[in-house]
Design a protein around this motif. Structure first.
Motif, PDB file in Angstrom:
ATOM      1  N   LYS A 232       0.832  -1.211   0.000  1.00 38.48           N
ATOM      2  CA  LYS A 232       0.000   0.000   0.000  1.00 38.48           C
ATOM      3  C   LYS A 232       0.865   1.259   0.000  1.00 38.48           C
ATOM      4  CE  LYS A 232      -4.090   2.107   0.840  1.00 38.48           C
ATOM      5  NZ  LYS A 232      -5.193   2.109  -0.144  1.00 38.48           N
ATOM      6  N   MET A 233       1.990   1.220   0.733  1.00 36.30           N
ATOM      7  CA  MET A 233       2.892   2.381   0.772  1.00 36.30           C
ATOM      8  C   MET A 233       3.409   2.707  -0.630  1.00 36.30           C
ATOM      9  SD  MET A 233       5.217   1.497   4.105  1.00 36.30           S
ATOM     10  CE  MET A 233       4.508   0.589   5.469  1.00 36.30           C
ATOM     11  N   PHE A 234       3.806   1.663  -1.367  1.00 39.19           N
ATOM     12  CA  PHE A 234       4.307   1.882  -2.732  1.00 39.19           C
ATOM     13  C   PHE A 234       3.176   2.359  -3.645  1.00 39.19           C
ATOM     14  CE2 PHE A 234       7.950  -0.769  -1.426  1.00 39.19           C
ATOM     15  CZ  PHE A 234       8.986  -0.016  -1.999  1.00 39.19           C
ATOM     16  N   GLU A 235       2.027   1.721  -3.498  1.00 40.60           N
ATOM     17  CA  GLU A 235       0.853   2.046  -4.329  1.00 40.60           C
ATOM     18  C   GLU A 235       0.462   3.519  -4.192  1.00 40.60           C
ATOM     19  OE1 GLU A 235      -3.730   0.906  -3.842  1.00 40.60           O
ATOM     20  OE2 GLU A 235      -2.405  -0.841  -3.722  1.00 40.60           O
ATOM     21  N   CYS A 236       0.593   4.060  -2.969  1.00 39.26           N
ATOM     22  CA  CYS A 236       0.175   5.454  -2.709  1.00 39.26           C
ATOM     23  C   CYS A 236       1.320   6.458  -2.823  1.00 39.26           C
ATOM     24  CB  CYS A 236      -0.447   5.543  -1.325  1.00 39.26           C
ATOM     25  SG  CYS A 236      -1.966   4.602  -1.151  1.00 39.26           S
ATOM     26  N   ASN A 237       2.489   5.990  -3.276  1.00 37.52           N
ATOM     27  CA  ASN A 237       3.673   6.858  -3.407  1.00 37.52           C
ATOM     28  C   ASN A 237       4.129   7.454  -2.076  1.00 37.52           C
ATOM     29  OD1 ASN A 237       3.929   6.563  -6.229  1.00 37.52           O
ATOM     30  ND2 ASN A 237       2.290   8.059  -6.536  1.00 37.52           N
ATOM     31  N   VAL A 239       6.581   6.004  -0.334  1.00 34.97           N
ATOM     32  CA  VAL A 239       7.980   5.596  -0.123  1.00 34.97           C
ATOM     33  C   VAL A 239       8.934   6.638  -0.703  1.00 34.97           C
ATOM     34  CG1 VAL A 239       9.707   3.784  -0.514  1.00 34.97           C
ATOM     35  CG2 VAL A 239       7.295   3.168  -0.144  1.00 34.97           C
ATOM     36  N   CYS A 240       9.880   7.091   0.148  1.00 38.90           N
ATOM     37  CA  CYS A 240      10.899   8.060  -0.266  1.00 38.90           C
ATOM     38  C   CYS A 240      12.236   7.343  -0.389  1.00 38.90           C
ATOM     39  CB  CYS A 240      11.014   9.189   0.765  1.00 38.90           C
ATOM     40  SG  CYS A 240       9.455  10.004   1.129  1.00 38.90           S
ATOM     41  N   LYS A 241      13.176   8.001  -1.062  1.00 41.44           N
ATOM     42  CA  LYS A 241      14.494   7.384  -1.247  1.00 41.44           C
ATOM     43  C   LYS A 241      15.574   8.421  -1.000  1.00 41.44           C
ATOM     44  CE  LYS A 241      15.494   3.598  -4.172  1.00 41.44           C
ATOM     45  NZ  LYS A 241      15.508   2.996  -5.507  1.00 41.44           N
ATOM     46  N   ARG A 242      16.598   8.024  -0.216  1.00 44.87           N
ATOM     47  CA  ARG A 242      17.737   8.917   0.008  1.00 44.87           C
ATOM     48  C   ARG A 242      18.994   8.068   0.100  1.00 44.87           C
ATOM     49  NH1 ARG A 242      16.720  11.927   4.930  1.00 44.87           N
ATOM     50  NH2 ARG A 242      15.280  13.127   3.661  1.00 44.87           N
ATOM     51  N   GLU A 243      20.001   8.438  -0.674  1.00 45.21           N
ATOM     52  CA  GLU A 243      21.269   7.692  -0.686  1.00 45.21           C
ATOM     53  C   GLU A 243      21.029   6.195  -0.886  1.00 45.21           C
ATOM     54  OE1 GLU A 243      23.244   8.796   2.933  1.00 45.21           O
ATOM     55  OE2 GLU A 243      23.471  10.880   2.324  1.00 45.21           O
ATOM     56  N   GLY A 244      20.075   5.890  -1.775  1.00 46.17           N
ATOM     57  CA  GLY A 244      19.811   4.487  -2.117  1.00 46.17           C
ATOM     58  C   GLY A 244      18.931   3.746  -1.128  1.00 46.17           C
ATOM     59  N   GLU A 245      18.565   4.401  -0.005  1.00 47.83           N
ATOM     60  CA  GLU A 245      17.740   3.725   1.013  1.00 47.83           C
ATOM     61  C   GLU A 245      16.292   4.173   0.932  1.00 47.83           C
ATOM     62  OE1 GLU A 245      18.801   3.268   5.069  1.00 47.83           O
ATOM     63  OE2 GLU A 245      20.941   3.109   4.637  1.00 47.83           O
ATOM     64  N   GLU A 246      15.391   3.184   0.993  1.00 51.88           N
ATOM     65  CA  GLU A 246      13.958   3.478   0.973  1.00 51.88           C
ATOM     66  C   GLU A 246      13.454   3.674   2.410  1.00 51.88           C
ATOM     67  OE1 GLU A 246      12.527   1.099  -3.045  1.00 51.88           O
ATOM     68  OE2 GLU A 246      12.502   0.038  -1.118  1.00 51.88           O
ATOM     69  N   PHE A 247      12.579   4.663   2.580  1.00 55.03           N
ATOM     70  CA  PHE A 247      12.013   4.915   3.911  1.00 55.03           C
ATOM     71  C   PHE A 247      10.651   5.587   3.751  1.00 55.03           C
ATOM     72  CE2 PHE A 247      14.254   8.749   2.725  1.00 55.03           C
ATOM     73  CZ  PHE A 247      13.474   9.790   3.206  1.00 55.03           C
ATOM     74  N   VAL A 248       9.911   5.666   4.853  1.00 58.34           N
ATOM     75  CA  VAL A 248       8.647   6.408   4.867  1.00 58.34           C
ATOM     76  C   VAL A 248       8.672   7.389   6.036  1.00 58.34           C
ATOM     77  CG1 VAL A 248       7.161   4.710   3.734  1.00 58.34           C
ATOM     78  CG2 VAL A 248       7.564   4.531   6.198  1.00 58.34           C
ATOM     79  N   TYR A 249       7.805   8.381   5.981  1.00 57.66           N
ATOM     80  CA  TYR A 249       7.671   9.313   7.098  1.00 57.66           C
ATOM     81  C   TYR A 249       6.514   8.852   7.981  1.00 57.66           C
ATOM     82  CZ  TYR A 249      11.022  12.626   5.193  1.00 57.66           C
ATOM     83  OH  TYR A 249      12.185  13.233   4.755  1.00 57.66           O
ATOM     84  N   THR A 250       6.823   8.584   9.266  1.00 61.22           N
ATOM     85  CA  THR A 250       5.797   8.079  10.188  1.00 61.22           C
ATOM     86  C   THR A 250       5.408   9.150  11.214  1.00 61.22           C
ATOM     87  OG1 THR A 250       7.526   7.104  11.574  1.00 61.22           O
ATOM     88  CG2 THR A 250       6.482   5.651   9.951  1.00 61.22           C
ATOM     89  N   ASP A 251       4.268   8.908  11.864  1.00 58.99           N
ATOM     90  CA  ASP A 251       3.680   9.905  12.761  1.00 58.99           C
ATOM     91  C   ASP A 251       4.178   9.774  14.198  1.00 58.99           C
ATOM     92  OD1 ASP A 251       2.461   7.496  13.357  1.00 58.99           O
ATOM     93  OD2 ASP A 251       0.456   8.319  13.551  1.00 58.99           O
TER      94      ASP A 251
END
Length: 576
Positions: A232-237, A239-251
């Motif tokens: 779902k994270m990928f589907e809704c865009n 997922v962010c990427k920095r220096e080759g690492e994937e991450f999300v912003y959480t609350d």
């Protein structure tokens, strides 16, 4: 790079703690601190317990003075969740202050609940959980106020909403401030691995006009996902990427302005009285942002108790809040720690080098003890007095306790509120917590004992199935047999259709604190050795649930106060 980030985090955290230290016991000005500190409680009994502790803290000058501290209990009846508590607290504030509320900066700390996953916080509350810092000792309340100490002076009137059992650390450039000045909701966002996002809220950001990498950034959120799958994270865009690492912003924590508070009050009038639990994160924030849809209102996968009214109330929340802005403050150099379970508590206070360094946690905080050098880095003693001959093995926590000559505490154990007599040994992986109770007009003492990994919430439908419950890796039916009890006569307090370790009446009530500990330790040792332990004839047996309902708060706080005075006296004589 990571090492530099950690250095900044340590420096920033130290500055906040120092700033708050200067405010403890001092009258604060309205522009430098919160106008109101509000704490939620699950019921009137918990509210009373919280108010007594806050009053004592103010008398001991452990909190900033000159502002109002309020505790609001949830209304009796159905559980209303932290979202319901937020609305109810807003109503209480509006009833009390009227239009004056439009000029106040308020922090609301959700602290209701019985803390079944960290039972040493059950009696006195998770917001009063000890933290190995400061003299006198910090509790979670002081730590929350210290970590947000910079917020009020850069905030429009409104409310910051946070929880009692997490710690957020962050650093930003020296010349910048975290500013809450926008209408609608503004949430703090932390970069996290995708797997963490599956158990938290995740922000889907609007594209940035000029993408930049910095410690802090102000962005708009187009959609909020509540405990989404990685797919779902990928589907809704998200997922962010920095220096080759994937991450999300959480609350973690969020703010809303006074205008939005009034919108929430209107909503409350429309959905009162509440007959179901509302989530202050999932149910409010999913209604916000340009891409929010009503679809989430039907999803009850993450709901503990599914009430018929939930979907309808969610729809009403959605339609009332739709179109409200969800702003996010990206704190790119930040850490989020949860301290709500025995496992997390032990790890963060004894084994986690990161939090120890970032917060400056101590091995012995506001205590009289002589830990060996090897114990110092891996054990934790708070607000306690230990005889010099005591051994506390690595990975264990001792709080609000007195340990006499020759006591040994095994690894990864929690000792809370206990008085342990001469030469006693506590096995490894053990949780022991002593409480005072009022029974039939008399004061008694109960020491509850569990394995640190025992599941107190796991329940069976009747006492006949108690074999499915496990205490110290021994099924409960075998446990009671070793203690000379008949399984069919074992009582479960409260709801008889939910039998668990939480409400199993297996702990004896004793006439004093030391005997209570000896008794429960004997029961525990019987399980370890497989030998019989006979409880005294006509012993009154109670559960942790029942103990909390008849707790003698004054007696427990008196024991802590005596420790406090003895520690001060010893520290004073040592400094002369």
């Amino acid at each position: 790079m990571a090492e530099l980030s950690n250095t900044h985090l340590q420096k920033s955290t130290k500055e906040k703690l120092e700033k708050f230290k200067q405010m403890r016991g001092r009258e604060v000005q309205s522009d430098e601190f919160w106008d109101l500190v509000v704490i939620t409680a699950v019921d009137e009994d918990q509210r009373s317990a919280y108010e007594i502790q806050i009053t004592e803290k103010l008398e001991r000058k452990e909190l900033p003075l000159g502002i109002n501290y309020h505790v609001f209990a949830d209304p009796p009846g159905c559980k209303i969740g932290n979202g319901g508590s937020t609305l109810h607290s807003l109503q209480c504030l509006h009833d009390k202050y009227g239009k004056s509320l439009s000029g106040f900066k308020v922090i609301l700390i959700h602290a209701g609940g019985f803390s079944q996953r960290l039972p040493n916080a059950s009696a006195l509350g998770k917001i009063f959980t000890a933290v190995p810092l400061g003299s006198p000792l910090y509790q979670m309340l002081e730590l929350k106020l210290a970590m947000y100490v910079d917020f009020p002076s850069h905030m429009k009137p409104g409310m910051l909403v946070t929880c009692a059992d997490d710690i957020e650390l962050y650093s930003i450039p020296d010349q910048e401030n975290v500013v809450f000045d926008k209408s609608g909701f503004t949430a703090l966002a932390h970069p996290s691995p995708l797997v963490i996002g599956t158990t938290h809220g995740v922000f889907v950001l609007e594209p940035a006009e000029t993408p930049r990498i910095c410690d802090m950034d102000y962005r708009t959120c187009s959609q909020f996902l509540h405990k989404p799958s990685i797919e779902k994270m990928f589907e809704c865009n998200a997922v962010c990427k920095r220096e080759g690492e994937e991450f999300v912003y959480t609350d973690s924590t969020y703010y809303f302005d006074y205008g939005t508070a009034m919108t929430l009050l209107t909503l409350f009038s429309e959905i009162s009285p509440l007959t179901c639990e509302i989530d202050a994160y999932g149910d409010f924030l999913q209604a916000l942002g340009r891409r929010a849809t009503v679809d989430y209102t039907e999803n009850t996968a993450n709901v503990t108790k599914k009430e018929n009214s939930l979907v309808e109330i969610r729809r009403m929340i959605f339609h009332r809040l739709k179109g409200t802005a969800l702003n996010v403050i990206l704190l790119n150099n930040s850490k989020f720690y949860h301290v709500g379970t025995t496992e997390e508590y032990l790890f963060h206070f004894t084994a986690d080098p990161c939090l120890r360094a970032e917060l400056g946690l101590l091995s012995a905080a506001f205590s009289v003890c002589h830990l060996e050098p090897s114990e110092k880095t891996r054990a934790c003693v708070m607000h306690s007095i230990l005889h010099p001959s005591v051994t506390v093995t690595q990975g264990s926590v001792v709080e609000y306790s007195r340990l006499d000559v020759g006591v040994k505490v095994g690894t990864r154990s929690i000792i809370s509120g206990c008085w342990i007599g001469t030469d006693l040994t506590v096995p490894s992986d053990t949780f022991m917590h002593s409480l005072s109770v009022n029974l039939d007009g008399k004061t008694g003492f109960v020491t509850v004992a569990f394995g640190v990994k025992d599941d107190l919430k796991k329940s069976v439908s009747s006492p006949a199935h108690m074999k499915a419950l496990s205490l110290f890796k021994v099924n409960l039916e075998d446990c009671v047999g070793l203690w000379g009890l008949f399984s069919e006569k074992v009582r479960f307090s409260g709801d008889a259709s939910m039998c668990s370790l939480w409400n199993a009446c297996i702990f004896p009530v004793c006439s004093n604190l030391k005997d209570s500990f000896v008794m429960s330790l004997g029961m525990l040792n019987a399980l370890d050795s497989g030998t019989k332990f006979t409880l005294p004839k006509n012993a009154t047996l109670t559960s942790l649930q029942e103990t909390l309902q008849s707790k003698n708060l004054e007696e427990m706080l008196k024991f802590r106060k005596e420790l406090y005075e003895d520690i001060l006296r010893v520290n004073l004589s040592n400094s002369v």
